[in-house]
Design a protein around this motif. Sequence first.
Motif, PDB file in Angstrom:
ATOM      1  N   ASP A   1      38.311  50.971  33.844  1.00  0.00           N
ATOM      2  CA  ASP A   1      39.583  50.412  33.953  1.00  0.00           C
ATOM      3  C   ASP A   1      39.478  48.770  34.728  1.00  0.00           C
ATOM      4  O   ASP A   1      40.520  48.159  34.561  1.00  0.00           O
ATOM      5  N   GLU A   2      39.373  49.767  35.949  1.00  0.00           N
ATOM      6  CA  GLU A   2      39.273  49.122  36.975  1.00  0.00           C
ATOM      7  C   GLU A   2      38.725  47.696  36.876  1.00  0.00           C
ATOM      8  O   GLU A   2      39.198  46.649  37.600  1.00  0.00           O
ATOM      9  N   LYS A   3      37.645  47.773  36.675  1.00  0.00           N
ATOM     10  CA  LYS A   3      37.202  47.087  36.501  1.00  0.00           C
ATOM     11  C   LYS A   3      37.807  45.515  35.973  1.00  0.00           C
ATOM     12  O   LYS A   3      37.264  44.087  35.888  1.00  0.00           O
ATOM     13  N   LEU A   4      37.574  46.180  35.048  1.00  0.00           N
ATOM     14  CA  LEU A   4      38.584  45.162  34.038  1.00  0.00           C
ATOM     15  C   LEU A   4      39.366  44.452  34.098  1.00  0.00           C
ATOM     16  O   LEU A   4      39.948  42.950  34.030  1.00  0.00           O
ATOM     17  N   GLN A   5      40.197  44.909  34.731  1.00  0.00           N
ATOM     18  CA  GLN A   5      41.804  44.602  35.025  1.00  0.00           C
ATOM     19  C   GLN A   5      41.315  43.502  36.607  1.00  0.00           C
ATOM     20  O   GLN A   5      41.287  42.146  36.731  1.00  0.00           O
ATOM     21  N   HIS A   6      40.534  43.747  37.259  1.00  0.00           N
ATOM     22  CA  HIS A   6      39.764  42.837  38.325  1.00  0.00           C
ATOM     23  C   HIS A   6      39.098  41.226  38.256  1.00  0.00           C
ATOM     24  O   HIS A   6      39.656  40.549  38.149  1.00  0.00           O
ATOM     25  N   VAL A   7      38.799  41.360  36.971  1.00  0.00           N
ATOM     26  CA  VAL A   7      38.135  40.889  36.319  1.00  0.00           C
ATOM     27  C   VAL A   7      39.136  39.723  35.315  1.00  0.00           C
ATOM     28  O   VAL A   7      38.977  38.567  35.304  1.00  0.00           O
ATOM     29  N   LYS A   8      39.661  40.307  34.484  1.00  0.00           N
ATOM     30  CA  LYS A   8      41.233  39.951  34.380  1.00  0.00           C
ATOM     31  C   LYS A   8      41.801  39.013  35.235  1.00  0.00           C
ATOM     32  O   LYS A   8      42.865  38.188  35.024  1.00  0.00           O
ATOM     33  N   ALA A   9      42.138  39.511  36.339  1.00  0.00           N
ATOM     34  CA  ALA A   9      43.493  38.965  37.412  1.00  0.00           C
ATOM     35  C   ALA A   9      42.653  38.127  37.861  1.00  0.00           C
ATOM     36  O   ALA A   9      42.309  36.404  38.315  1.00  0.00           O
ATOM     37  N   LYS A  10      41.111  37.883  38.650  1.00  0.00           N
ATOM     38  CA  LYS A  10      40.454  37.068  39.454  1.00  0.00           C
ATOM     39  C   LYS A  10      39.488  36.662  38.483  1.00  0.00           C
ATOM     40  O   LYS A  10      39.593  34.961  39.262  1.00  0.00           O
ATOM     41  N   TYR A  11      39.141  36.062  37.280  1.00  0.00           N
ATOM     42  CA  TYR A  11      38.315  35.706  36.298  1.00  0.00           C
ATOM     43  C   TYR A  11      39.116  35.140  34.714  1.00  0.00           C
ATOM     44  O   TYR A  11      38.730  34.070  34.260  1.00  0.00           O
TER      45      TYR A  11
END
Length: 345
Positions: free
Chosen positions: A197-207
């Motif tokens: 989930d942490e990676k998914l949240q990062h990808v959502k926010a950054k990309y």
Amino acid sequence: MSKHAVLRLPSQGSWDNLVEAKEPRPSAGKHEVLIKVRSVALNFRDIAIATGKYPFPVKENLVPGSDLAGDIVQLGESVSGLQEGDKVVVAFDPTTTYGPIKSWANALGGPVDGVLSEYVVAPESGVVKVPNESTLSYAQWASVVCTGTTVWNALYGINRLMPGHTVLFQGTGGVSITGLALAKAAGAQTIITSSSDEKLQHVKAKYGVDHTINYKKTPDWAAEVQKITNGQGVDFILENGGSGTIRQSLNAIAFGGCISVIGFLSSASQEEMPDVAGLALAKGAVVRGIIIGSKQQLEEAVRFIGVRNLPMPIDKTFTFCRDQVIDAMKYLVSGQHIGKVCITF
């Protein structure tokens, strides 16, 4: 004679076998250029080669690495269209100017020496200039060589991505995040899967990915894809898992869609293998293996990225020396990265 630093792999089995040596600096032949290497992007292929798990031929005492960006410092006497000082990248297989790669025999960093050295000689036919006005770093351009070309081949090699199409990416490695950046720039809807989930949240926010799926929490992620697309399925899937995820990909693909088989990170036993032929036929889907791509496809990716000054996703960089390259490989294997891992000179 001047010398330069080179990393070699005298024997496979472990990245600890890498050695750093000083060797005579090469010079450009008649139809070649000499490139001062500024950055090298790593791929899982480099890990497989170092650890002896690569299923294709590898030369003895190999210089690893296939993806470089650098500056031309010397031209062969018959080279035209290139100049000293040009910022360039070199195709994964410099002998394949267009069409599919016909064999693995000329791929850098495997059957022939690669690019983990301070200077590299390359045939002019395999060299691609990057735009002078671009603000992308050498690391970002190096990451386009395999990853960018692979994505371009997947999205434009047979079926051609159009605005409004939906693309699914498996995982958050270099191919997926680079593909996400290119697909968003082309006006596509995007979905990405991960177990974090942490990676998914990062990808959502950054990309700015449109939809995320945690495949640990949603094991039947193909059904979730069908919900997201209102039962239409996705037009493109970048298949990084392989036999372990191909059934779900075939369930998630749209009629007439394209599944590009790029990786083999997840395996299935023979007994669990789905009827790929039957499932593909039922959807009229294309299932195609991707071997990087040609110099022409690299040029097209460079042009697309350069015109938009599209930032390529670099997760972390390490410096060029034996210990740092080994650390970079360990980091890549750890799976912590989101995007590409690069070596800077």
